[in-house]
Design a protein around this motif. Structure first.
Motif, PDB file in Angstrom:
ATOM      1  N   LYS A   1      -5.623  16.754   2.099  1.00  0.00           N
ATOM      2  CA  LYS A   1      -5.629  15.721   3.018  1.00  0.00           C
ATOM      3  C   LYS A   1      -4.275  14.891   3.370  1.00  0.00           C
ATOM      4  CE  LYS A   1      -8.476  11.580   3.631  1.00  0.00           C
ATOM      5  NZ  LYS A   1      -9.125  10.689   3.150  1.00  0.00           N
ATOM      6  N   GLN A   2      -3.967  14.143   4.396  1.00  0.00           N
ATOM      7  CA  GLN A   2      -2.649  13.659   4.125  1.00  0.00           C
ATOM      8  C   GLN A   2      -2.893  12.138   4.140  1.00  0.00           C
ATOM      9  OE1 GLN A   2      -1.257  15.861   8.381  1.00  0.00           O
ATOM     10  NE2 GLN A   2       0.690  15.617   7.132  1.00  0.00           N
ATOM     11  N   TYR A   3      -1.648  11.681   3.574  1.00  0.00           N
ATOM     12  CA  TYR A   3      -1.887  10.108   3.645  1.00  0.00           C
ATOM     13  C   TYR A   3      -0.535   9.657   4.351  1.00  0.00           C
ATOM     14  CZ  TYR A   3      -5.342  11.008   0.354  1.00  0.00           C
ATOM     15  OH  TYR A   3      -6.852  11.190  -0.682  1.00  0.00           O
TER      16      TYR A   3
ATOM     17  N   ARG B   1       1.819   5.861   4.369  1.00  0.00           N
ATOM     18  CA  ARG B   1       2.048   4.537   4.082  1.00  0.00           C
ATOM     19  C   ARG B   1       3.315   4.223   4.460  1.00  0.00           C
ATOM     20  NH1 ARG B   1      -0.348   7.880  -0.097  1.00  0.00           N
ATOM     21  NH2 ARG B   1      -2.024   6.633  -1.095  1.00  0.00           N
TER      22      ARG B   1
ATOM     23  N   LYS C   1      -3.545   6.159  13.296  1.00  0.00           N
ATOM     24  CA  LYS C   1      -3.407   6.863  12.415  1.00  0.00           C
ATOM     25  C   LYS C   1      -3.147   8.547  12.895  1.00  0.00           C
ATOM     26  CE  LYS C   1      -5.401   9.307   7.965  1.00  0.00           C
ATOM     27  NZ  LYS C   1      -6.411   9.046   7.513  1.00  0.00           N
TER      28      LYS C   1
END
Length: 206
Positions: free
Chosen positions: A181-183, A185, A54
């Motif tokens: 917050k970073q996501y 996908r 990540k």
């Protein structure tokens, strides 16, 4: 208090903290204990791998966005925005998004008091749907947290009552961003359609 680090040879500590001789533990309990320990060790390794992956993805995407911007003489800095990257054939894509962690300060209580005044008066005029909507917006979950989306959605209601308008101002001014917050996908396209499905990295859904 039991010393959790001192377990003599030939003993195991049970869930209550008691030392139990190996000879008194059933073979199936030994086998279960070994299996759980082995699988949890593997899970920790996978978790570490995902965390490392990540971090590297965020860094690689940020570096690419920087590289792309430099082609136009733009140097990016500060908070990163949302970005989606497609493969050349459009079959796969990566989406990176940032979401703010929002809470409310004490002014939300003033907003709630004003809204309650409106509801008390309106309820006499047979407008129960508004009352249900507002009660749902301010309902906390099991951890006592409010649903920020529901509360902010109240501002989209077209209500001209001055008290309601003051309440909406209080809600807007009570919003506090306490972090973000970073996501990330990953998606792949379904055949030749324009539909994408996520590539799951969640062991519970994979």
């Amino acid at each position: 208090m039991n010393d959790i680090t001192a377990i003599p040879d030939g003993y195991k500590r049970d869930a209550k903290g008691h030392l139990i001789p190996d000879s008194m533990i059933k073979p199936i309990d030994h086998t279960r204990d070994k299996l759980v320990a082995e699988l949890v060790d593997k899970a920790r390794a996978v978790s570490d791998t995902i965390a490392t992956f990540k971090t590297s993805v965020f860094e690689d995407v940020a570096a690419f966005v920087q590289l792309s911007g430099e082609e136009y003489g733009v140097k990016r800095g500060g908070k990163k925005g949302n970005v989606t990257l497609h493969s050349f054939d459009g079959a796969i894509k990566i989406s990176v998004a940032s979401a703010d962690n929002i809470t409310f300060d004490e002014r939300l209580q003033a907003a709630k008091a004003l809204i309650d005044e409106c509801i008390d008066e309106w309820s006499r005029e047979s407008r129960p749907e508004i009352k249900v909507l507002v009660q749902g917006a301010f309902q906390a979950d099991k951890e006592g947290n409010l649903n920020t989306g529901r509360i902010l959605a109240l501002r989209r209601l077209e209500i001209s009552d001055p008290r309601w308008q003051r309440a909406m101002t209080a809600i807007a001014e009570s919003v506090q961003v306490v972090g973000s917050k970073q996501y990330i996908r990953f998606y792949e396209r379904v055949g030749d359609t324009d539909k994408y499905v996520p590539i799951s990295l969640d062991i519970a859904t994979a």
